[in-house]
Scaffold this motif. Structure first.
Motif, PDB file in Angstrom:
ATOM      1  N   ILE A 122      -2.147   6.601  -9.639  1.00 56.33           N
ATOM      2  CA  ILE A 122      -2.739   7.251 -10.817  1.00 56.33           C
ATOM      3  C   ILE A 122      -1.957   8.502 -11.184  1.00 56.33           C
ATOM      4  N   ARG A 123      -1.619   9.327 -10.202  1.00 58.44           N
ATOM      5  CA  ARG A 123      -0.839  10.549 -10.470  1.00 58.44           C
ATOM      6  C   ARG A 123       0.502  10.199 -11.109  1.00 58.44           C
ATOM      7  N   ALA A 124       1.172   9.192 -10.550  1.00 54.50           N
ATOM      8  CA  ALA A 124       2.475   8.810 -11.083  1.00 54.50           C
ATOM      9  C   ALA A 124       2.358   8.224 -12.487  1.00 54.50           C
ATOM     10  N   ALA A 125       1.286   7.478 -12.748  1.00 50.79           N
ATOM     11  CA  ALA A 125       1.106   6.901 -14.081  1.00 50.79           C
ATOM     12  C   ALA A 125       0.917   7.984 -15.138  1.00 50.79           C
ATOM     13  N   LEU A 126       0.144   8.998 -14.829  1.00 53.32           N
ATOM     14  CA  LEU A 126      -0.060  10.096 -15.782  1.00 53.32           C
ATOM     15  C   LEU A 126       1.247  10.835 -16.056  1.00 53.32           C
ATOM     16  N   ALA A 127       2.033  11.059 -14.996  1.00 54.56           N
ATOM     17  CA  ALA A 127       3.322  11.736 -15.174  1.00 54.56           C
ATOM     18  C   ALA A 127       4.295  10.871 -15.964  1.00 54.56           C
ATOM     19  N   ALA A 128       4.322   9.565 -15.686  1.00 56.24           N
ATOM     20  CA  ALA A 128       5.240   8.666 -16.389  1.00 56.24           C
ATOM     21  C   ALA A 128       4.899   8.559 -17.866  1.00 56.24           C
ATOM     22  N   ARG A 129       3.616   8.566 -18.198  1.00 52.80           N
ATOM     23  CA  ARG A 129       3.230   8.481 -19.603  1.00 52.80           C
ATOM     24  C   ARG A 129       3.709   9.712 -20.366  1.00 52.80           C
ATOM     25  N   ARG A 130       3.715  10.879 -19.717  1.00 48.86           N
ATOM     26  CA  ARG A 130       4.238  12.075 -20.378  1.00 48.86           C
ATOM     27  C   ARG A 130       5.745  11.969 -20.584  1.00 48.86           C
ATOM     28  N   LEU A 131       6.443  11.400 -19.622  1.00 51.43           N
ATOM     29  CA  LEU A 131       7.894  11.290 -19.739  1.00 51.43           C
ATOM     30  C   LEU A 131       8.313  10.260 -20.785  1.00 51.43           C
ATOM     31  N   ASN A 132       7.557   9.171 -20.907  1.00 53.96           N
ATOM     32  CA  ASN A 132       7.943   8.091 -21.810  1.00 53.96           C
ATOM     33  C   ASN A 132       6.687   7.450 -22.386  1.00 53.96           C
ATOM     34  N   PRO A 133       6.235   7.891 -23.574  1.00 55.86           N
ATOM     35  CA  PRO A 133       5.007   7.333 -24.149  1.00 55.86           C
ATOM     36  C   PRO A 133       5.106   5.844 -24.451  1.00 55.86           C
ATOM     37  N   ARG A 134       6.308   5.316 -24.656  1.00 60.44           N
ATOM     38  CA  ARG A 134       6.479   3.902 -24.981  1.00 60.44           C
ATOM     39  C   ARG A 134       6.688   3.046 -23.742  1.00 60.44           C
ATOM     40  N   LEU A 135       6.614   3.621 -22.589  1.00 62.86           N
ATOM     41  CA  LEU A 135       6.856   2.890 -21.347  1.00 62.86           C
ATOM     42  C   LEU A 135       5.742   1.878 -21.095  1.00 62.86           C
ATOM     43  N   ARG A 136       6.133   0.688 -20.698  1.00 62.93           N
ATOM     44  CA  ARG A 136       5.152  -0.313 -20.299  1.00 62.93           C
ATOM     45  C   ARG A 136       4.769  -0.061 -18.844  1.00 62.93           C
ATOM     46  N   LEU A 137       3.508   0.214 -18.594  1.00 63.98           N
ATOM     47  CA  LEU A 137       3.028   0.569 -17.263  1.00 63.98           C
ATOM     48  C   LEU A 137       2.272  -0.600 -16.640  1.00 63.98           C
ATOM     49  N   VAL A 138       2.589  -0.879 -15.385  1.00 68.06           N
ATOM     50  CA  VAL A 138       1.855  -1.857 -14.590  1.00 68.06           C
ATOM     51  C   VAL A 138       1.405  -1.145 -13.324  1.00 68.06           C
ATOM     52  N   ILE A 139       0.100  -1.041 -13.136  1.00 68.81           N
ATOM     53  CA  ILE A 139      -0.462  -0.210 -12.079  1.00 68.81           C
ATOM     54  C   ILE A 139      -1.277  -1.073 -11.134  1.00 68.81           C
ATOM     55  N   ARG A 140      -1.071  -0.852  -9.866  1.00 67.34           N
ATOM     56  CA  ARG A 140      -1.827  -1.567  -8.834  1.00 67.34           C
ATOM     57  C   ARG A 140      -3.036  -0.720  -8.432  1.00 67.34           C
ATOM     58  N   LEU A 141      -4.212  -1.219  -8.767  1.00 67.01           N
ATOM     59  CA  LEU A 141      -5.453  -0.525  -8.416  1.00 67.01           C
ATOM     60  C   LEU A 141      -6.454  -1.548  -7.908  1.00 67.01           C
ATOM     61  N   TYR A 142      -7.208  -1.147  -6.920  1.00 67.96           N
ATOM     62  CA  TYR A 142      -8.231  -2.044  -6.373  1.00 67.96           C
ATOM     63  C   TYR A 142      -9.534  -1.933  -7.151  1.00 67.96           C
ATOM     64  N   ASP A 143      -9.882  -0.730  -7.583  1.00 68.08           N
ATOM     65  CA  ASP A 143     -11.142  -0.488  -8.291  1.00 68.08           C
ATOM     66  C   ASP A 143     -11.026  -0.999  -9.728  1.00 68.08           C
ATOM     67  N   ARG A 144     -11.817  -2.006 -10.072  1.00 64.01           N
ATOM     68  CA  ARG A 144     -11.706  -2.622 -11.395  1.00 64.01           C
ATOM     69  C   ARG A 144     -12.155  -1.679 -12.509  1.00 64.01           C
ATOM     70  N   LYS A 145     -13.303  -1.034 -12.325  1.00 60.55           N
ATOM     71  CA  LYS A 145     -13.813  -0.142 -13.366  1.00 60.55           C
ATOM     72  C   LYS A 145     -12.881   1.035 -13.594  1.00 60.55           C
ATOM     73  N   LEU A 146     -12.403   1.625 -12.509  1.00 58.84           N
ATOM     74  CA  LEU A 146     -11.459   2.723 -12.641  1.00 58.84           C
ATOM     75  C   LEU A 146     -10.197   2.261 -13.362  1.00 58.84           C
TER      76      LEU A 146
END
Length: 649
Positions: A122-146
Motif C-alpha cells: 500500500i505504501r509503495a502504491a501511494l508513492a508510485a501513483r505520485r511518481l506516475n499518475p498514468r502507471l498501471r498498478l497491480v497490487i497484491r492484497l489479501y483483504d478484499r474490501k481494503l
C-alpha cells in the motif's frame, strides 16, 4: 543500490515492467513477463542488510537473499544475450520513493507490488501513483474490501493528477489481486475428482470438468467445447503427467475437433455448463439451537420416559377417581412437584398414585438438572472448534489454514464438500472461518503421531496439503498414503524439479491413486502478468501443471479477432473465443471478473455462449477467450523477437 546487469547500451523493447516482491511470486511473474510477453523487466527485491529493518527479520533476509540469487542465476544462465539484458535486478533496503525512482517507475508501463506484507504494498502504491499518475498498478492484497477501496482511491488520484486521462484507461489503471484467491479454486478442484474448476465471469460460473476416456461404443459429451486433452501418460506410473515436465506426451490445450476425434484413450477437460453465481446470502438461522444439538440422546430418552410416566399417572388418576381429566392431571402435577395436600383419608388408589407421583418427582429433579447443565455447556462450546464426528467418511482433509488454506476452505465449503482441517497455530488466519462454518478442526502438528488419525484419514476421500512448508506437506502425504494407499493426494510444492520427483515416486509406489502437485505462485502468476498487460483476466484453470487463462478482450485493436468469424478466429493450441458480451458498451460491467453487488435487482448477464461459427466479430464487441499463456501474448501482439542478431550488430 546494485543492479544486474547494466542496461545502458541497448535498445529498449516496447514496454517496461517493474516487479517489487520478496518471494516466489515475484520471480515467476518476472519470468512470465519476460519469456511470454517479451517485456523489459526490472525486479526490486529487499537487500540483505536492510530486510530486517523493514520488519521481515531473519526469515525475510534469507528469503530476499535466496530470491536475489535465483534471479541472478536465471539471468546468467540464459542463452539469449538480449533476454539477459532485458532483466534488471535491484536491491533496496526499503521500498520507498527513492527505490521506485531507481527502478524508473516514472517511465514504466506497469508496476506490480507483490510483497507478502499488505502495508508495504500500500505504501509503495501511494508513492508510485505520485511518481506516475498514468502507471498501471497491480497490487497484491489479501483483504478484499481494503483492496476495493484502495483501487478506487488510486484511480481517483490518477484522474485528479491527469485531467486529460482517458476514462476508459482508468478502468484498468489499478488492479488488486490476491494470489490466494486466484489459486484457491484450482487447489480445491484438485482435491476431489469430478469437482468442477470454476472461473467467474459477469456473475456466472465457467465450469470445467475432467472426463475419463469413453468406453467402447460410448460417445463422449463435448459439452460447450473441449478445452484440453489430458496427458497420454496418465496410466504410466513413470510418466510425468501432473508435472511441468510432461513433454510431448503432456496435455494439449485448446485442441481442434479433428485432434479430439483422433485422440483415443485420453481424458479431456470440457467446459460443461454455465450456471448463475448469485449473491451470497447467509443461511437463515433461528434464534435458538436445535433441540438435538442442545441435549444428548440419553438425556432426551430420559425426558421422554418421564413425560410418559406423568401421562400414565394422570390417566390412572382420572380412571380411578372419576375426576375431570384436566383436574386429574393437575393433581398429578401437584404431587410430582410435592406441593399437593397429603391424601390422608382418600381412597387407597389415590394414596398409591400420590406416592408414585412423588417418586416420579424425585427422578425428575436430576434429569432437569442434567438438562440445564448440558444446555449451558452447549451454549459455551457453540463457538468452539468442532471435533471430527465419529462416523465421518468421504471427506477432504485440509492441512494448513493460512492465507491459501483459508480461501481453499471457503471454496470447498461453497461446493458443499465435507472438510476436516488441521492447523498447528490456534491463532491462524483461517481458524475464525472454520469456527464460523462449524468445520471440524484438529489443532496440532501434522507431523506428530495421532494428529492425522484424529482427522479420520483412513476414511477420507482426499488429502490437500497447502501449508507453506514443502517438507511438512510431503511428510503428511507419505504418512497418509501409508495409512490409506488409495487416498487422493494434492500437494502444494514450490520447486518444480522437487515436485516432479515427488510425483513420480508417489505414482510409482501407488499407481492406482491420484497424485497432484501444485504451486500457488505458478497458478497466480498468469493473472498478475495479465493485469500488468492491461487486460481483464477472469481467472486460470490448471490442466495438470499447465495453465489455461480466461480473459475478456475488446475486439477493437486486435487484428487476429476484428473482422474475422468465430471459426476463423480460433487457433488450435493458442486461443478460442468462448462468448460475446451482448450488452451495450455503456451498460457493460467494467470488470467481468467481479460479480455486481446485490442491491435487490437482478443483473441479467450479457454473455452469449452458443456462438454461430459464422458470426463476424465487430470492433465494438467484447469477447471472452480461453488462451494459453503463449497464445494470449501473441493475441495481444507481443510477438517473440528473433533470437538471431541482425548482421553488423
Amino acid at each position: 543500490m546494485p543492479a544486474l546487469p547494466d542496461q545502458a547500451r541497448r535498445p529498449a523493447p516496447a514496454g517496461h515492467m517493474v516487479v517489487c516482491g520478496d518471494d516466489a511470486l515475484a520471480e515467476r511473474l518476472a519470468a512470465e513477463l519476460r519469456e511470454l510477453y517479451r517485456m523489459r523487466v526490472t525486479v526490486v527485491v529487499p537487500s540483505l542488510p536492510g530486510a530486517g529493518d523493514a520488519g521481515t527479520g531473519m526469515a525475510g533476509r534469507a528469503r530476499a537473499a535466496t530470491l536475489f540469487a535465483r534471479m541472478q542465476a536465471a539471468v546468467n544462465r540464459t542463452a539469449d544475450a538480449d533476454a539477459a539484458r532485458d532483466v534488471r535486478v535491484l536491491q533496496a533496503p526499503v521500498l520507498d520513493e527513492e527505490a521506485l525512482t531507481q527502478a524508473d517507475v516514472a517511465r514504466a508501463d506497469a508496476l506490480a507490488l507483490v510483497h507478502d506484507d499488505d502495508e508495504t504494498n500500500i505504501r509503495a502504491a501511494l508513492a508510485a501513483r505520485r511518481l506516475n499518475p498514468r502507471l498501471r498498478l497491480v497490487i497484491r492484497l489479501y483483504d478484499r474490501k481494503l483492496g476495493q477501496h484502495l483501487a478506487e482511491l488510486l484511480d481517483q488520484a490518477a484522474a485528479v493528477a491527469s485531467p486529460g486521462l482517458d476514462p476508459e484507461a482508468l478502468d484498468t489503471s489499478t488492479t488488486v489481486l490476491s494470489d490466494a484467491d486466484t489459486a484457491a479454486p484450482a487447489l480445491a478442484a484438485t482435491a476431489v475428482t469430478g469437482t468442477s474448476k470454476v472461473v467467474p465471469a459477469d456473475g456466472l460460473l465457467l465450469r470445467a470438468v475432467e472426463r475419463t476416456p469413453p468406453g467402447r461404443g460410448e460417445v463422449a459429451d463435448p459439452g460447450l467445447c473441449t478445452l484440453a486433452l489430458l496427458s497420454a501418460t496418465a496410466n504410466d506410473p513413470a510418466g510425468a503427467e501432473g508435472s511441468d515436465a510432461s513433454g510431448q506426451d503432456g496435455p494439449q490445450l485448446l485442441p481442434d475437433d479433428r485432434t479430439v476425434a483422433a485422440a483415443s484413450g485420453r481424458g479431456t477437460v470440457v467446459l460443461e455448463t454455465v450456471t448463475h453465481d448469485g449473491p451470497e446470502r447467509a443461511p437463515a438461522r433461528g434464534l435458538g439451537l436445535p433441540f438435538g444439538s442442545l441435549f444428548s440422546r440419553r438425556l432426551r430418552w430420559s425426558l421422554a420416559g418421564l413425560v410418559l410416566s406423568v401421562l400414565g399417572l394422570a390417566v390412572a388418576s382420572w380412571l380411578t377417581t372419576g375426576d375431570h381429566p384436566l383436574h386429574a392431571a393437575y393433581l398429578t402435577l401437584l404431587d410430582i412437584f410435592a406441593i399437593g395436600d397429603p391424601a390422608v383419608g382418600d381412597p387407597v388408589a389415590r394414596q398409591v398414585l400420590q406416592l408414585l407421583s412423588g417418586l416420579t418427582g424425585l427422578l425428575l429433579l436430576p434429569v432437569l438438572l442434567a438438562a440445564v447443565l448440558e444446555g449451558l455447556g452447549t451454549f459455551r462450546t457453540a463457538s468452539a472448534l468442532r471435533r471430527p464426528p465419529r462416523g465421518l467418511s468421504g471427506h477432504v482433509v485440509l492441512l494448513g489454514l493460512g492465507k491459501v488454506g483459508t480461501r481453499v476452505l471457503a471454496r470447498l465449503h461453497e461446493l458443499g464438500i465435507p472438510v476436516v482441517c488441521v492447523e498447528e497455530d490456534p491463532e491462524a488466519r483461517g481458524i475464525p472461518l472454520a469456527r464460523r462454518l462449524h468445520v471440524p478442526t484438529v489443532i496440532g502438528d501434522v507431523t506428530q503421531e495421532g494428529v492425522l488419525e484424529a482427522t479420520k484419514i483412513h476414511r477420507a476421500h482426499a488429502l490437500l496439503a497447502v501449508t507453506s512448508s514443502d517438507t511438512t506437506n510431503l511428510e503428511a502425504a507419505l504418512y497418509a498414503r501409508s495409512v490409506a494407499p488409495g487416498l487422493r493426494v494434492s500437494l502444494r510444492l514450490y520447486d518444480d524439479a522437487f515436485a516432479v520427483a515427488v510425483y513420480r515416486t508417489l505414482r510409482a509406489a501407488h499407481p492406482e491413486a491420484l497424485t497432484r502437485s501444485r504451486s500457488v505462485s505458478t497458478l497466480a502468476a498468469p493473472a498478475f502478468a495479465g493485469a500488468m498487460m492491461g487486460r481483464r483476466i477472469l481467472g486460470a484453470i490448471p490442466v495438470e501443471r499447465r495453465v489455461l487463462v480466461f480473459a475478456a478482450l475488446d475486439v477493437a485493436g486486435h487484428p487476429k479477432l476484428e473482422g474475422r468469424t468465430v471459426a476463423e478466429s480460433f487457433r488450435a493450441g493458442m486461443w478460442r473465443v468462448l462468448a460475446i458480451d451482448s450488452a451495450a458498451p455503456d451498460e457493460r460491467l467494467p470488470d467481468l471478473a467481479v460479480s455486481p453487488s446485490y442491491d435487490g435487482t437482478e443483473h441479467p448477464s450479457g454473455l452469449v455462449w452458443d456462438l454461430h461459427p459464422g458470426y463476424v466479430l465487430r470492433p465494438q464487441d467484447r469477447v471472452v477467450v480461453a488462451a494459453t499463456r503463449q497464445g494470449l501474448a501473441e493475441l495481444l501482439g507481443r510477438q517473440a523477437r528473433s533470437r538471431t542478431r541482425p548482421t553488423g550488430s
